[in-house]
Design a protein around this motif. Sequence first.
Motif, PDB file in Angstrom:
ATOM      1  N   PRO A 193       0.802  -1.235   0.000  1.00  0.00           N
ATOM      2  CA  PRO A 193       0.000   0.000   0.000  1.00  0.00           C
ATOM      3  C   PRO A 193       0.830   1.278   0.000  1.00  0.00           C
ATOM      4  CG  PRO A 193      -0.880  -1.599   1.560  1.00  0.00           C
ATOM      5  CD  PRO A 193       0.445  -2.128   1.110  1.00  0.00           C
ATOM      6  N   GLU A 194       1.936   1.295   0.745  1.00  0.00           N
ATOM      7  CA  GLU A 194       2.731   2.518   0.852  1.00  0.00           C
ATOM      8  C   GLU A 194       3.313   2.949  -0.486  1.00  0.00           C
ATOM      9  OE1 GLU A 194       6.551   4.229   3.421  1.00  0.00           O
ATOM     10  OE2 GLU A 194       5.367   2.541   4.189  1.00  0.00           O
ATOM     11  N   LEU A 195       3.526   1.979  -1.379  1.00  0.00           N
ATOM     12  CA  LEU A 195       4.093   2.291  -2.692  1.00  0.00           C
ATOM     13  C   LEU A 195       3.047   2.262  -3.797  1.00  0.00           C
ATOM     14  CD1 LEU A 195       7.426   0.229  -2.567  1.00  0.00           C
ATOM     15  CD2 LEU A 195       7.024   2.603  -1.871  1.00  0.00           C
ATOM     16  N   GLY A 196       1.813   1.892  -3.452  1.00  0.00           N
ATOM     17  CA  GLY A 196       0.777   1.775  -4.471  1.00  0.00           C
ATOM     18  C   GLY A 196       1.089   0.691  -5.483  1.00  0.00           C
ATOM     19  N   PHE A 197       1.736  -0.381  -5.027  1.00  0.00           N
ATOM     20  CA  PHE A 197       2.203  -1.433  -5.927  1.00  0.00           C
ATOM     21  C   PHE A 197       1.415  -2.717  -5.710  1.00  0.00           C
ATOM     22  CE2 PHE A 197       5.065  -5.104  -6.661  1.00  0.00           C
ATOM     23  CZ  PHE A 197       5.283  -4.939  -8.017  1.00  0.00           C
ATOM     24  N   LYS A 198       0.948  -3.308  -6.818  1.00  0.00           N
ATOM     25  CA  LYS A 198       0.260  -4.590  -6.779  1.00  0.00           C
ATOM     26  C   LYS A 198       0.817  -5.484  -7.883  1.00  0.00           C
ATOM     27  CE  LYS A 198      -4.116  -2.772  -4.951  1.00  0.00           C
ATOM     28  NZ  LYS A 198      -5.585  -2.688  -5.139  1.00  0.00           N
ATOM     29  N   ALA A 199       0.913  -6.767  -7.589  1.00  0.00           N
ATOM     30  CA  ALA A 199       1.426  -7.719  -8.575  1.00  0.00           C
ATOM     31  C   ALA A 199       0.984  -9.119  -8.175  1.00  0.00           C
ATOM     32  CB  ALA A 199       2.948  -7.644  -8.668  1.00  0.00           C
ATOM     33  N   THR A 200       1.219 -10.072  -9.065  1.00  0.00           N
ATOM     34  CA  THR A 200       0.904 -11.469  -8.782  1.00  0.00           C
ATOM     35  C   THR A 200       2.164 -12.308  -8.893  1.00  0.00           C
ATOM     36  OG1 THR A 200      -1.367 -11.243  -9.610  1.00  0.00           O
ATOM     37  CG2 THR A 200      -0.467 -13.477  -9.441  1.00  0.00           C
ATOM     38  N   ASN A 201       2.527 -12.951  -7.790  1.00  0.00           N
ATOM     39  CA  ASN A 201       3.614 -13.924  -7.800  1.00  0.00           C
ATOM     40  C   ASN A 201       3.036 -15.292  -8.129  1.00  0.00           C
ATOM     41  OD1 ASN A 201       5.407 -11.914  -6.986  1.00  0.00           O
ATOM     42  ND2 ASN A 201       5.186 -12.409  -4.814  1.00  0.00           N
ATOM     43  N   ARG A 202       3.817 -16.109  -8.804  1.00  0.00           N
ATOM     44  CA  ARG A 202       3.350 -17.448  -9.172  1.00  0.00           C
ATOM     45  C   ARG A 202       4.386 -18.481  -8.740  1.00  0.00           C
ATOM     46  NH1 ARG A 202       1.676 -14.060 -13.368  1.00  0.00           N
ATOM     47  NH2 ARG A 202      -0.591 -14.072 -13.675  1.00  0.00           N
ATOM     48  N   PHE A 203       3.880 -19.570  -8.172  1.00  0.00           N
ATOM     49  CA  PHE A 203       4.736 -20.644  -7.682  1.00  0.00           C
ATOM     50  C   PHE A 203       4.216 -21.970  -8.219  1.00  0.00           C
ATOM     51  CE2 PHE A 203       4.724 -17.172  -4.666  1.00  0.00           C
ATOM     52  CZ  PHE A 203       6.066 -16.972  -4.393  1.00  0.00           C
ATOM     53  N   TRP A 204       5.098 -22.744  -8.834  1.00  0.00           N
ATOM     54  CA  TRP A 204       4.746 -24.072  -9.322  1.00  0.00           C
ATOM     55  C   TRP A 204       5.376 -25.088  -8.373  1.00  0.00           C
ATOM     56  CZ3 TRP A 204       5.424 -19.860 -12.365  1.00  0.00           C
ATOM     57  CH2 TRP A 204       4.462 -19.609 -13.350  1.00  0.00           C
ATOM     58  N   ILE A 205       4.548 -25.872  -7.696  1.00  0.00           N
ATOM     59  CA  ILE A 205       5.034 -26.739  -6.629  1.00  0.00           C
ATOM     60  C   ILE A 205       4.743 -28.203  -6.930  1.00  0.00           C
ATOM     61  CG2 ILE A 205       4.640 -24.881  -4.959  1.00  0.00           C
ATOM     62  CD1 ILE A 205       2.202 -26.472  -3.948  1.00  0.00           C
TER      63      ILE A 205
END
Length: 219
Positions: free
Chosen positions: A174-186
């Motif tokens: 929130p402090e940086l206004g940053f959003k993203a999606t991390n992806r993990f293949w397990i």
Amino acid sequence: MKTLRNSSCLAVGLLLCGCNPLMQASLDTFKAATLGVQPLQVTAAQVEAVPYAQIKVTTDVSEGVLAKLRQQDDLEFWVASGKQVLLMRDGLVVRTVGLSINLDGTRFDGESPFKRGLQQLPDGYSSTRWIDVYQGPRVGLAVNSRFSRQGIETVTILDKDYALQRIDERVDIPELGFKATNRFWIRPDDGLILQSEQHLTPGLFLKIVQLRPDRETAR
């Protein structure tokens, strides 16, 4: 910091002493960062010739192979010939050294979901961690995340196919206004992360592939 510096120097020395064409190519590729990502051709024979677990790491501007040369409890030290270092816990990068932009620290509010095992998380599980980025500087940035289960996908690593469960992590700073999606293949049976795409900061994205999953076990 002193321990990290000494460990990194020792690790790099060991790696360079046994430098093979794969490691030299990795070093040359990282050096060519200003030219954009230069694809690194990796073969199973090259990987087998290095007596360490290895990962291939791709950034927005470079690509290289790192070897796991030290482990202290659950903290893994992955080192490249060019002195870049990734510190990882349970498949998550918690600190970087030697990149153009670095993540300087990571800590969780309570139990780390990566320590618990992503295969154990219910759909929609939420978590908070804090990161430090000294370039700025910004210390104690809250990273709110929410995990969601995706389907089984086929991932090819060194010409071998793996049926892996994909777990997405939606992150919000929130402090940086940053959003993203991390992806993990397990691996569905034990949760070992064989491939991941991690947005560590707004300016630092890493794609990580385990090149020797046979040498790795889930914690």
